[in-house]
Design a protein around this motif. Sequence first.
Motif, PDB file in Angstrom:
ATOM      1  N   PHE A 186      16.682   0.913   4.040  1.00  0.00           N
ATOM      2  CA  PHE A 186      15.659   0.468   3.613  1.00  0.00           C
ATOM      3  C   PHE A 186      14.384   0.882   4.428  1.00  0.00           C
ATOM      4  CE2 PHE A 186      12.748  -2.951   3.190  1.00  0.00           C
ATOM      5  CZ  PHE A 186      12.214  -3.520   2.153  1.00  0.00           C
ATOM      6  N   VAL A 187      13.549   1.374   4.355  1.00  0.00           N
ATOM      7  CA  VAL A 187      11.699   1.278   5.372  1.00  0.00           C
ATOM      8  C   VAL A 187      10.936   0.937   4.504  1.00  0.00           C
ATOM      9  CG1 VAL A 187      10.319   3.513   6.706  1.00  0.00           C
ATOM     10  CG2 VAL A 187      13.128   4.040   5.694  1.00  0.00           C
ATOM     11  N   VAL A 188      10.526  -0.228   5.411  1.00  0.00           N
ATOM     12  CA  VAL A 188       9.544  -1.012   5.251  1.00  0.00           C
ATOM     13  C   VAL A 188       8.476  -1.038   6.135  1.00  0.00           C
ATOM     14  CG1 VAL A 188      10.215  -3.052   6.099  1.00  0.00           C
ATOM     15  CG2 VAL A 188       8.464  -3.413   4.926  1.00  0.00           C
ATOM     16  N   LEU A 189       6.609  -0.675   5.729  1.00  0.00           N
ATOM     17  CA  LEU A 189       6.005  -0.456   6.829  1.00  0.00           C
ATOM     18  C   LEU A 189       5.134  -1.653   6.891  1.00  0.00           C
ATOM     19  CD1 LEU A 189       4.393   1.434   7.941  1.00  0.00           C
ATOM     20  CD2 LEU A 189       2.986   2.002   6.217  1.00  0.00           C
ATOM     21  N   LEU A 190       4.933  -2.263   8.212  1.00  0.00           N
ATOM     22  CA  LEU A 190       5.148  -3.411   8.444  1.00  0.00           C
ATOM     23  C   LEU A 190       3.373  -2.947   9.404  1.00  0.00           C
ATOM     24  CD1 LEU A 190       8.484  -4.797   9.786  1.00  0.00           C
ATOM     25  CD2 LEU A 190       7.240  -5.586   7.817  1.00  0.00           C
ATOM     26  N   SER A 191       2.503  -4.017   8.543  1.00  0.00           N
ATOM     27  CA  SER A 191       1.235  -4.121   8.701  1.00  0.00           C
ATOM     28  C   SER A 191       0.414  -5.305   9.196  1.00  0.00           C
ATOM     29  CB  SER A 191       0.292  -3.557   7.453  1.00  0.00           C
ATOM     30  OG  SER A 191       0.098  -3.801   6.433  1.00  0.00           O
ATOM     31  N   LYS A 192      -0.861  -6.040   8.888  1.00  0.00           N
ATOM     32  CA  LYS A 192      -1.413  -6.765   9.001  1.00  0.00           C
ATOM     33  C   LYS A 192      -1.688  -6.493   7.734  1.00  0.00           C
ATOM     34  CE  LYS A 192      -3.705  -6.539  13.518  1.00  0.00           C
ATOM     35  NZ  LYS A 192      -4.697  -6.741  13.961  1.00  0.00           N
ATOM     36  N   GLU A 193      -1.868  -6.494   6.510  1.00  0.00           N
ATOM     37  CA  GLU A 193      -1.495  -6.054   5.505  1.00  0.00           C
ATOM     38  C   GLU A 193      -0.248  -6.778   4.526  1.00  0.00           C
ATOM     39  OE1 GLU A 193      -5.097  -4.082   6.575  1.00  0.00           O
ATOM     40  OE2 GLU A 193      -3.134  -3.766   6.764  1.00  0.00           O
ATOM     41  N   SER A 194       0.654  -5.968   4.861  1.00  0.00           N
ATOM     42  CA  SER A 194       2.179  -5.803   4.478  1.00  0.00           C
ATOM     43  C   SER A 194       2.783  -7.118   4.651  1.00  0.00           C
ATOM     44  CB  SER A 194       2.967  -4.574   4.524  1.00  0.00           C
ATOM     45  OG  SER A 194       3.449  -4.265   5.673  1.00  0.00           O
ATOM     46  N   VAL A 195       3.207  -7.716   5.579  1.00  0.00           N
ATOM     47  CA  VAL A 195       3.992  -8.930   6.491  1.00  0.00           C
ATOM     48  C   VAL A 195       3.345 -10.442   5.502  1.00  0.00           C
ATOM     49  CG1 VAL A 195       4.599  -7.976   8.135  1.00  0.00           C
ATOM     50  CG2 VAL A 195       1.781  -9.262   8.252  1.00  0.00           C
ATOM     51  N   GLU A 196       2.188 -10.292   4.821  1.00  0.00           N
ATOM     52  CA  GLU A 196       1.544 -11.818   4.082  1.00  0.00           C
ATOM     53  C   GLU A 196       1.578 -10.840   3.038  1.00  0.00           C
ATOM     54  OE1 GLU A 196       0.529 -14.045   5.377  1.00  0.00           O
ATOM     55  OE2 GLU A 196       1.002 -13.422   7.638  1.00  0.00           O
ATOM     56  N   LYS A 197       2.368  -9.862   2.075  1.00  0.00           N
ATOM     57  CA  LYS A 197       2.452  -9.930   0.868  1.00  0.00           C
ATOM     58  C   LYS A 197       3.521 -10.466   0.051  1.00  0.00           C
ATOM     59  CE  LYS A 197      -1.047  -7.557   0.469  1.00  0.00           C
ATOM     60  NZ  LYS A 197      -2.959  -7.613  -0.386  1.00  0.00           N
ATOM     61  N   PRO A 198       3.805 -11.070  -0.779  1.00  0.00           N
ATOM     62  CA  PRO A 198       5.197 -11.662  -1.286  1.00  0.00           C
ATOM     63  C   PRO A 198       5.643 -11.111  -1.718  1.00  0.00           C
ATOM     64  CG  PRO A 198       3.064 -12.894  -2.053  1.00  0.00           C
ATOM     65  CD  PRO A 198       2.698 -11.527  -1.814  1.00  0.00           C
ATOM     66  N   TRP A 199       5.187  -9.639  -2.221  1.00  0.00           N
ATOM     67  CA  TRP A 199       6.482  -8.791  -2.960  1.00  0.00           C
ATOM     68  C   TRP A 199       7.136  -7.514  -1.742  1.00  0.00           C
ATOM     69  CZ3 TRP A 199       0.645  -7.385  -4.011  1.00  0.00           C
ATOM     70  CH2 TRP A 199       1.082  -6.889  -3.363  1.00  0.00           C
ATOM     71  N   VAL A 200       6.224  -7.441  -0.665  1.00  0.00           N
ATOM     72  CA  VAL A 200       6.865  -6.497   0.314  1.00  0.00           C
ATOM     73  C   VAL A 200       7.996  -7.632   0.871  1.00  0.00           C
ATOM     74  CG1 VAL A 200       6.647  -6.009   3.207  1.00  0.00           C
ATOM     75  CG2 VAL A 200       4.594  -5.352   1.358  1.00  0.00           C
ATOM     76  N   LYS A 201       7.913  -8.733   1.551  1.00  0.00           N
ATOM     77  CA  LYS A 201       8.269 -10.056   1.631  1.00  0.00           C
ATOM     78  C   LYS A 201       9.965 -10.259   0.696  1.00  0.00           C
ATOM     79  CE  LYS A 201       5.645 -13.007   3.682  1.00  0.00           C
ATOM     80  NZ  LYS A 201       5.034 -14.227   3.451  1.00  0.00           N
ATOM     81  N   GLN A 202       9.662 -10.117  -0.426  1.00  0.00           N
ATOM     82  CA  GLN A 202      11.418  -9.551  -1.786  1.00  0.00           C
ATOM     83  C   GLN A 202      12.080  -8.615  -1.261  1.00  0.00           C
ATOM     84  OE1 GLN A 202       9.454 -11.050  -5.256  1.00  0.00           O
ATOM     85  NE2 GLN A 202       8.912 -12.973  -5.084  1.00  0.00           N
TER      86      GLN A 202
END
Length: 400
Positions: free
Chosen positions: A150-166
């Motif tokens: 599982f690779v997650v691209l963490l940026s200032k935008e993505s850390v706040e996205k609900p679906w990325v968190k899910q």
Amino acid sequence: MLTFNGKKFNANDFTKSLEDGVLEITKAEIGERFRSICHPRTGEFPTVIVFGSSLSDMSLKVEGSKELLEHIQSKLPEQESNKVDFVVRRKIVSPKVFLSFAWENHPIAEKIAKELMKNGIDTWWAEWEIQSGDSLRQRIDEGLGVCTHFVVLLSKESVEKPWVKQEMDAGLVRMLDEKCKFIPLRYELPHTELPPLLSGRYSPEIKDDGNLSQLINDIHGISRKPKLGKSPIDQDLPDTGFSVAATTIAKTFCLESEHGSSNDPSLSMDELLEKTGLSQDDAIDALYELRNFIKDDHFSVIPDKELFVEFDKAFMEWDPEKDALRLASSLINDNNFPTNVPQMAEKFGWTSRRMNPAINYLINREICRDTEICGCFPWEQPYLQESKTGSIRRFVKSRS
């Protein structure tokens, strides 16, 4: 002399022909007896090879997972089980990445997805996987359910996205269940701004140039550790399960061979001793140990096809078993994949030296059929054809 239908035969030749016929029938029956055993829970079948040039010198190698081999052994009388060489083979799992990202980072995410695919890493990326009318939740669940990484691209935008968190929650659960590795990639995000749960994990940073060489190596399991150099005494041979002398001879043939085929190369005993540095007594004992992989015609020592199948993984840059699985998977998953061997080799960029051991792995275990066609040098076979209905499918299913 014997006369049959008006033709005369030498008695010794007739006897040898009869013995060879009985040997082949016996080997086929024994092989099929083991190939037909299926693990009742996993559905795995073993791969089997029967060695021997006479009934008195037959031996059997059965390859499969630890669970399958234990199941097979439980069905055999102890005295019969002791005559079988059971070899545990781990399942070969191709890496599958689930890539989680925020739409604002689409350009760099696309670069990552394409680079991973180009380097043999099957990547779930929303733009490829979700079609018009699809259930978003179902398609995402399917991608998460099969991923090995599982690779997650963490940026200032993505850390706040609900679906990325899910998606991260689901990835972390799979990681805790030891079903996948969790890899956080930082993009224009300082390490100090990572979510608290990830602050203690190694999180490499990805730049706009998209250099992913280390990530690719990590996913493929390629170690960063430098290769260990030679010791003053040549004891750097890998553990092959054979003696140092036998391993030295196998290494010599693997490195000397041009095409990975029988009789390639053919060495006199004097040449073999010179190349290996072994004494004659040690070489004779080693050749007896390697009798299933070596032919000795009293004038020269020549390798059998299975030698390269068995030992290439120790001395070459490839593993014939993994290559055979790649060929078999392509044959059953891609209707347009060629069965012509030279075309297969061109598609993968393999030389005959790499292709032939993979072919022989499939032929020797009767996963594919021996065409018995000559004149296709330097290839072992002109094309690949399934040995028995479903044999390729069972092989792929049992190894992935």
